[in-house]
Enzyme design. Structure first.
Site, PDB file in Angstrom:
ATOM      1  N   HIS A   1      41.731   1.679  92.420  1.00 62.79           N
ATOM      2  CA  HIS A   1      42.548   0.973  93.403  1.00 62.79           C
ATOM      3  C   HIS A   1      43.672   1.936  93.813  1.00 62.79           C
ATOM      4  CE1 HIS A   1      45.484  -2.046  94.801  1.00 62.79           C
ATOM      5  NE2 HIS A   1      44.486  -2.899  94.872  1.00 62.79           N
TER       6      HIS A   1
ATOM      7  N   ASP B   1      44.528   0.750  83.876  1.00 60.45           N
ATOM      8  CA  ASP B   1      44.799  -0.290  84.868  1.00 60.45           C
ATOM      9  C   ASP B   1      43.961  -1.504  84.490  1.00 60.45           C
ATOM     10  OD1 ASP B   1      44.735  -2.025  87.003  1.00 60.45           O
ATOM     11  OD2 ASP B   1      44.301  -0.499  88.515  1.00 60.45           O
TER      12      ASP B   1
ATOM     13  N   GLN C   1      41.982  -6.027  86.619  1.00 57.09           N
ATOM     14  CA  GLN C   1      40.757  -6.814  86.737  1.00 57.09           C
ATOM     15  C   GLN C   1      40.088  -7.097  85.393  1.00 57.09           C
ATOM     16  OE1 GLN C   1      39.963  -8.319  89.364  1.00 57.09           O
ATOM     17  NE2 GLN C   1      40.904  -7.172  91.034  1.00 57.09           N
TER      18      GLN C   1
ATOM     19  N   LYS D   1      46.692 -12.498  88.729  1.00 57.29           N
ATOM     20  CA  LYS D   1      45.229 -12.431  88.674  1.00 57.29           C
ATOM     21  C   LYS D   1      44.682 -13.204  87.466  1.00 57.29           C
ATOM     22  CE  LYS D   1      44.858  -8.003  91.067  1.00 57.29           C
ATOM     23  NZ  LYS D   1      44.391  -8.216  92.449  1.00 57.29           N
TER      24      LYS D   1
ATOM     25  N   CYS E   1      41.541  -1.745  99.123  1.00 60.07           N
ATOM     26  CA  CYS E   1      42.506  -0.759  98.617  1.00 60.07           C
ATOM     27  C   CYS E   1      41.813   0.292  97.776  1.00 60.07           C
ATOM     28  CB  CYS E   1      43.623  -1.412  97.806  1.00 60.07           C
ATOM     29  SG  CYS E   1      44.550  -2.631  98.715  1.00 60.07           S
TER      30      CYS E   1
END
Ligand SMILES: Cc1ncc(COP(=O)(O)O)c(C=O)c1O
Lengths: 405, 140
Positions: free
Chosen positions: A117, A194, A197, A220, A360
């Site tokens: 991303h 990261d 997700q 999220k 993105c």
């Protein structure tokens, strides 16, 4: 009626009935999360960490309890290793500005992947420019896997930092973070993960992963917008200078100098989003009560149905793994001769919400040789009817555009 | 808003069989237009004569049906017209997409009037104006 017993926990579906297939962008919130934020303001609102009176102490306690919840959610040893931020993007920038820009030097290499991303790419580009470090990208094969060879070649004794997405927001694949971290640690490099997700969908243990930093967002995982977290290893956080400066992050200030507060408060300048943190902790509790096994089994079943439904059209091509179980609730696809924006608009007319665009992740689009993709993503509140409606209506899209279906 | 009013015959025809997609021989101006929200881009070429007449024009690049059809319709309308007239059509089109054009303006826009309901699709406004905006930049 829904076959999903959690769906009624979410007021949005009552107030705005829809087929919501964009949870990878932001999740919906259960009533208990909305209630927790409200309760903070109704029953314990005062500026935390500052006041000396009863109400402020209450607010501070609630805020610090939330930190404890977040810490245990990802297996952090101690709550002081958790910094509250606004979101994943801010968490990653914090590491880039406070760690990378201060501890990397010319000739060092930063390794990331083409799959990232923009939030896990642009901060490293900035850090590379600032320090003279070189930025390298791991390149996956078609299904999104990194070969051992790719990992071994690009991570070596020049590597100072590796930044890797745990789960791709486009392909849905889980990356071999542990393997990459082990390789990076052999050369003393720092590993930044990261988790935007992954944290909503799987049990994360930062020790098992080998993460030195782990970034994720509240929104999220069904928490509020505007609150996120960064886990950082204590010894790293301690040697890093503050990211932002101002109130609440100092021990003492004179006209000559300043002594910073201890971690984590050193990194939380200004009035914090305490209500957001408390509600994010409520979202975590909600997840824990349901359990990741259950969440996973709902998502896997829905993904399988998605695959089945989409494969009824020979014009639809799913990106990434052919195994629905490897998608972590995220299914990106393209349709012959149809731009993803048109797919999204045509479905929107039926109250079906999906994402379309480059997500993105423009370098990944280039790598996949597509301009953009459509993406349907599911979470624990979606039901089979959502998938049935979506996979039925999508078969009409080409006809709307004057093409054979 | 009904889908038919946007994804109708005019739009589909121009999207599937764009008349002006390709290159312009002897182009005097060329500009890239970008839609940051979807990453689409088009290259618009115009051949403008000494007297300010748009003698020919074309576009390249890929994008959604709305952006592709819109630029193709635009070229249909402006080729053979003077610069000033093209800019007038541009401003009428922008008005229409913002939902504030008069019935006369929409009438004047001819086939481009088929895109008027995009004013009810805020997410797609940028797609519809991509070509027009690019042309406006070139001619102003
Ligand atoms: C993989 C990944 N990283 C980072 C982000 C950025 O998250 P946020 O916008 O909450 O900062 C996202 C969100 O879209 C994401 O999917």
């Amino acid at each position: 009626m829904t076959d999903n017993k959690y769906r009624t926990d979410f007021p949005i579906f009552e107030n705005h009935p829809c087929v919501y297939l964009d949870s990878a962008a932001t999740a919906q919130r259960p009533a208990c999360v909305i209630e927790a934020e409200k309760e903070f303001y109704e029953k314990m609102n005062a500026n935390p960490l500052r006041g000396l009176y009863d109400l402020s102490v209450k607010a501070t306690d609630a805020y610090e309890r939330a930190r404890q919840e977040v810490a245990s959610f990802i297996g952090a040893g101690s709550p002081e290793e958790i910094i509250f931020t606004r979101n994943t993007t801010e968490s990653l920038n914090l590491v880039a500005y406070s760690y990378a820009m201060n501890f990397l030097k010319p000739g060092d290499e930063i390794v990331t992947t083409v799959m990232e991303h923009h939030s896990n790419m642009l901060p490293w580009r900035a850090a590379a420019e600032k320090t003279g470090a070189k930025l390298l990208y791991l390149e996956p094969d078609e299904e999104g896997n990194f070969t051992d060879d790719e990992i071994m070649t690009k991570i070596n004794d020049r590597t100072g930092l590796v930044a890797i997405g745990h789960v791709s927001n486009v392909l849905g694949c889980e990356n071999p973070v542990r393997k990459i971290a082990d390789r990076a640690h052999r050369y003393g490099a720092v590993v930044v993960v990261d988790g935007a997700q992954s944290a909503p969908h799987m049990k994360v243990d930062i020790n098992d992963l080998g993460a030195d930093f782990f970034a994720f967002s509240g929104h999220k995982l069904m928490g509020p917008m505007g609150i996120g977290a960064l886990y950082g290893k204590k010894d790293l956080l301690e040697k890093m200078p503050p990211f932002l400066s101002g109130g609440e992050m100092i021990e003492s200030v004179s006209l000559k100098g300043v002594t910073y507060a201890d971690i984590p408060h050193k990194f939380e300048a200004g009035t914090v989003n305490a209500a957001g943190a408390v509600a994010m902790a409520a979202a975590i509790k909600y997840i824990q009560n349901i359990g990741f096994d259950e969440i996973r089994s709902i998502e896997d079943r829905l993904c399988e149905k998605l695959f089945e439904g989409l494969s009824r059209s020979s014009h639809i091509h799913i990106q990434g793994s052919k195994d629905p179980k490897k998608h972590n609730g995220i299914v990106s696809f393209i349709m012959d001769d149809v731009h993803p924006h048109d797919i999204a608009s045509i479905l929107d007319a039926d109250g079906i919400y999906i994402r379309a665009g480059h997500h993105c992740a423009q370098p990944l689009m280039e790598y996949l040789k597509v301009q953009s993709t459509a993406r349907a993503s599911v979470y624990l509140y979606n039901d089979e009817r959502d998938i049935a409606e979506f996979t039925e209506k999508i078969l009409n899209v080409r006809r709307w555009l004057g093409l054979e279906s | 808003m009904s889908l038919e009013s946007v994804y109708g015959q005019v739009l589909n025809e121009h999207n599937l069989h764009p008349f002006h997609k390709g290159e312009t021989e002897g182009a005097t101006m060329m500009l890239e237009g970008k839609n940051p929200s979807c990453g689409d881009d088009i290259f618009l070429s115009l051949k403008v004569g000494e007297d300010g007449t748009i003698e020919d024009g074309s576009f390249q690049g890929s994008g959604c049906a709305i952006s592709q059809a819109s630029v193709d319709i635009m070229l249909d309308l402006v080729i053979g017209e003077k610069k000033e007239r093209a800019l007038e059509l541009c401003s009428e089109f922008m008005n229409m997409i913002q939902g504030k054009a008069t019935p006369e303006e929409i009438e004047d826009l001819d086939e481009a009037g088929a895109l008027k309901d995009i004013s009810h699709m805020p997410a797609r406004v940028k797609c519809a104006v991509l070509g027009w905006h690019t042309m406006e930049e070139m001619l102003k």
